[in-house]
Design an enzyme around this catalytic site. Structure first.
Site, short mmCIF file in Angstrom:
data_model
loop_
_atom_site.label_atom_id
_atom_site.label_comp_id
_atom_site.label_asym_id
_atom_site.label_seq_id
_atom_site.Cartn_x
_atom_site.Cartn_y
_atom_site.Cartn_z
N TYR A 145 24.02 40.78 -23.24
CA TYR A 145 24.56 40.19 -22.02
C TYR A 145 25.93 39.55 -22.25
O TYR A 145 26.71 39.42 -21.32
CB TYR A 145 23.62 39.10 -21.49
N LYS A 195 13.06 45.45 -31.82
CA LYS A 195 13.14 46.89 -32.06
C LYS A 195 13.67 47.06 -33.48
O LYS A 195 14.72 47.68 -33.71
CB LYS A 195 14.05 47.53 -30.99
N ASP A 227 8.83 48.76 -27.39
CA ASP A 227 8.22 49.87 -26.62
C ASP A 227 6.70 49.74 -26.62
O ASP A 227 6.05 49.90 -25.58
CB ASP A 227 8.70 51.24 -27.16
N ASP A 251 14.26 40.19 -20.24
CA ASP A 251 14.52 40.48 -18.83
C ASP A 251 13.57 41.57 -18.34
O ASP A 251 12.93 41.45 -17.30
CB ASP A 251 15.98 40.93 -18.67
N ASP A 255 9.80 41.28 -15.83
CA ASP A 255 9.53 41.99 -14.57
C ASP A 255 8.20 42.72 -14.68
O ASP A 255 7.40 42.75 -13.74
CB ASP A 255 10.65 43.02 -14.26
C1 IPM Z 1 17.04 37.58 -14.11
C2 IPM Z 1 18.04 38.47 -13.42
C3 IPM Z 1 19.40 38.24 -14.04
C4 IPM Z 1 19.31 38.63 -15.50
C5 IPM Z 1 20.57 38.94 -13.35
C6 IPM Z 1 20.62 38.64 -11.87
C7 IPM Z 1 21.87 38.60 -14.00
O1 IPM Z 1 17.64 39.81 -13.49
O2 IPM Z 1 17.20 36.36 -14.06
O3 IPM Z 1 16.07 38.10 -14.68
O4 IPM Z 1 19.43 39.82 -15.83
O5 IPM Z 1 19.13 37.74 -16.32
MN MN Z 2 15.66 40.10 -14.38
#
Ligand code: IPM
Ligand code: MN
Length: 368
Positions: A145, A195, A227, A251, A255
């Site tokens: 990042y 990884k 993975d 990240d 999700d």
């Molecule tokens: C999160 C989001 C952010 C990230 C984006 C919006 C920059 O996806 O907070 O998970 O990737 O960290």
């Molecule tokens: Mn995110």
């Protein structure tokens, strides 16, 4: 009851559904203030596309300073298709990254647990998700990042692009130590995800985690490749406790973890820096739901504000040391969901609106 506290908070509602979910978190905080005798003084600032439209930049320096001066910050979400074309330094996401970096919030705590009432909202079989209670500790200010160089260019064969993934040992060590400490107050297991079979940064990550593990003999450590982790998280989610990993892996995996909770709208997060002695026991933090700005449903009262409200609960506990109050918010959210008042993402019958859900949480806080 302990004497009331006064806390200064900066609210950054942001874009899309951000302002809608923020309004519900503020209502919940006001209800907590009323019930427990605390005072939350809030000021609102623009971030992301909203700031771009108003000021031509996604985050002003003076607003970063206001955040730094506050006890804590609540953030909704940033981004939307109308700002996708803007130059990268002006993108709404750039503001969030800059805020995390300038406030030195190197650790992002993302708890994922499943409320009993939502077991059926998860697409996995109930016996798989029952008992899921994990905490992802995501490194937040390093890795791909932020690595330089990062650029795009054209050559004869077309476009080319470069991002740099870099980690330095102290960056791994501080987030690793936090993960071990958190595991001590939980079930005592740290799963470090990397990884290391491919990446140099991951080999350094693994070595560093192994080195500091010696200081936490009471905690069990395991290493899992990312993975394989993506698979285990779905196959055996209940066996994990603290999961620590670098920025991009964290990240993605969070999700995925949100599916366990029934909806990405349910999950809160806390971004923390080092404890600062000047602040006494008030540990500064930035609190935000893990969901994005959801432009497709913005302004329609469909967003689930639970992740935002639960982020406010994390603020109460971690930044303000108000454990009982945080628990009161969490119980109110859980009671609301269990009573069947639910936004469309988790509704089984007629869905509640964002504000109706928030109202029900307020009622539950005040009537407990
Ligand atoms: C999160 C989001 C952010 C990230 C984006 C919006 C920059 O996806 O907070 O998970 O990737 O960290
Ligand atoms: Mn995110």
């Amino acid at each position: 009851m302990a004497t009331g506290v006064a806390a200064n908070l900066v609210l950054l509602p942001g874009d899309g559904v951000g302002p809608e979910v923020m309004a519900e978190a503020v209502k919940a905080l006001e209800a907590i203030g009323r019930r427990f005798g605390h005072r939350f003084v809030t000021e609102t600032a623009l971030i992301g596309g909203a700031a771009c439209d108003a000021y031509g930049v996604p985050l002003r320096d003076e607003d970063i300073r206001r955040c730094r001066a506050a006890d804590g910050v609540l953030l909704g979400a940033v981004g939307g298709p109308q700002w996708d074309g803007v130059e990268r330094g002006l993108r709404p996401e750039a503001a969030l990254l800059r805020l995390r970096k300038s406030l030195r919030l190197f650790a992002n705590l993302r708890p994922a647990s499943v409320m009993p009432a939502l077991i059926d909202a998860c697409p996995l079989r109930p016996e798989k998700v029952r008992g899921v209670d994990l905490l992802v500790v995501r490194e937040l200010t390093g890795g791909i990042y932020f690595g330089r160089p990062s650029r795009r260019w054209q050559n004869r064969r077309g476009g080319a692009a470069l991002d740099t993934m870099i980690y330095r040992e102290p960056e791994i060590e501080r987030v690793g130590r936090l993960a071990f400490e958190l595991a001590r107050s939980r079930r005592g297991l740290v799963t470090s995800v990397d990884k290391a079979n491919v990446l140099q940064t991951s080999r350094l990550w693994r070595q560093t985690i192994d080195r500091i593990a010696a200081d936490y003999p009471d905690v069990t450590l395991e290493h899992v490749l990312v993975d394989a982790m993506a698979m285990h998280l779905i196959r055996t989610p209940a066996r994990f406790d603290v999961v620590v990993t670098e920025n991009l892996f964290g990240d993605i995996l969070t999700d995925e973890a949100s599916v366990l909770a029934g909806s990405i709208g349910m999950l809160p997060s806390a971004s923390l820096g080092a404890a600062n002695r000047k602040r006494g026991d008030r540990r500064f933090g930035l609190y935000e739901p893990i969901h994005g700005s959801a432009p497709d449903i913005a302004g329609q009262g469909k967003a689930n504000p639970a992740g935002m409200i639960l982020s406010a609960a994390m603020l109460l506990r971690t930044t303000l040391g108000l454990d009982e109050e945080a628990t009161a918010v969490e119980q109110a959210v859980e009671a609301t969901v269990a009573s069947g008042v639910r936004t469309p993402d988790i509704a089984t019958g007629v869905a509640a609106s964002t504000a109706e859900f928030g109202d029900a949480v307020v009622t539950a806080i005040l009537s407990a």
